[in-house]
Scaffold this motif. Structure first.
Motif, mmCIF file in Angstrom:
data_model
loop_
_atom_site.group_PDB
_atom_site.id
_atom_site.type_symbol
_atom_site.label_atom_id
_atom_site.label_comp_id
_atom_site.label_asym_id
_atom_site.label_seq_id
_atom_site.Cartn_x
_atom_site.Cartn_y
_atom_site.Cartn_z
ATOM 1 N N ARG A 159 0.821 -1.224 0.000
ATOM 2 C CA ARG A 159 0.000 0.000 0.000
ATOM 3 C C ARG A 159 0.849 1.266 0.000
ATOM 4 N N ALA A 160 1.930 1.232 0.752
ATOM 5 C CA ALA A 160 2.787 2.414 0.881
ATOM 6 C C ALA A 160 3.433 2.806 -0.446
ATOM 7 N N GLU A 161 3.376 1.925 -1.434
ATOM 8 C CA GLU A 161 4.021 2.200 -2.711
ATOM 9 C C GLU A 161 3.031 2.547 -3.814
ATOM 10 N N ALA A 162 1.864 3.008 -3.430
ATOM 11 C CA ALA A 162 0.840 3.384 -4.416
ATOM 12 C C ALA A 162 1.363 4.435 -5.392
ATOM 13 N N GLY A 163 2.201 5.324 -4.929
ATOM 14 C CA GLY A 163 2.766 6.364 -5.788
ATOM 15 C C GLY A 163 3.680 5.816 -6.873
ATOM 16 N N ARG A 164 4.122 4.581 -6.719
ATOM 17 C CA ARG A 164 5.021 3.966 -7.710
ATOM 18 C C ARG A 164 4.275 3.479 -8.949
ATOM 19 N N LEU A 165 2.950 3.482 -8.919
ATOM 20 C CA LEU A 165 2.202 3.049 -10.104
ATOM 21 C C LEU A 165 2.558 3.894 -11.323
ATOM 22 N N ALA A 166 2.959 5.125 -11.092
ATOM 23 C CA ALA A 166 3.353 6.003 -12.197
ATOM 24 C C ALA A 166 4.604 5.483 -12.911
ATOM 25 N N ASP A 167 5.350 4.579 -12.274
ATOM 26 C CA ASP A 167 6.551 3.997 -12.880
ATOM 27 C C ASP A 167 6.222 2.946 -13.936
ATOM 28 N N PHE A 168 4.948 2.564 -14.042
ATOM 29 C CA PHE A 168 4.535 1.500 -14.952
ATOM 30 C C PHE A 168 3.640 2.071 -16.049
ATOM 31 N N LYS A 169 4.054 1.873 -17.285
ATOM 32 C CA LYS A 169 3.280 2.349 -18.441
ATOM 33 C C LYS A 169 2.839 1.148 -19.270
#
Length: 132
Positions: A93-103
């Motif tokens: 959950r704490a890494e929700a902001g990392r979704l932007a790293d995936f295209k």
């Protein structure tokens, strides 16, 4: 003078987690998302007995990202950008902001723990992280 002596220790504390993740992730078997999913499609009971709870590396093409009903970020992997979802890689959950790293269309390698196969869907991989 004491501050300078602490600098190496401080750097080790800061850098050690990322260095450990990289080295740790490379020690696992790597399998393609489609090949792994096919093992579950062929013999689900055997695949579950062999893989559930195991930590592995998976390669695949990002088809989508999102947030589950449990508010966990996830990345869906296939063998092509518009292909069927074979793996659902759930990030902490704490890494929700990392979704932007995936295209969509990106070829990625993920590390995670096999959780279960969804009926009529992909295989769920928990504690997932992208291997750089």
């Amino acid at each position: 003078m004491i501050r300078l002596k602490l600098l190496p220790l401080i750097l080790l504390i800061i850098l050690a987690p990322s260095l450990a993740d990289t080295a740790f992730s490379q020690d696992f078997q790597t399998v393609s998302a489609k090949d792994f999913w096919l093992e579950f499609e062929t013999d689900r009971e055997k695949a579950e007995a062999s893989y559930v709870g195991q930590t592995m590396n998976f390669t695949g093409v990002v088809t989508d990202t999102g947030t589950s009903i449990y508010l966990t970020p996830n990345v869906m992997l296939s063998d092509s950008a518009d292909g069927r979802t074979y793996l659902i890689c759930v990030l902490p959950r704490a890494e929700a902001g990392r979704l932007a790293d995936f295209k969509k269309g990106d070829l990625v390698t993920m590390n995670g723990r096999v959780y279960r196969a969804k009926a009529g869907g992909g295989v769920v991989i928990k504690e997932s992280k992208k291997i750089e």
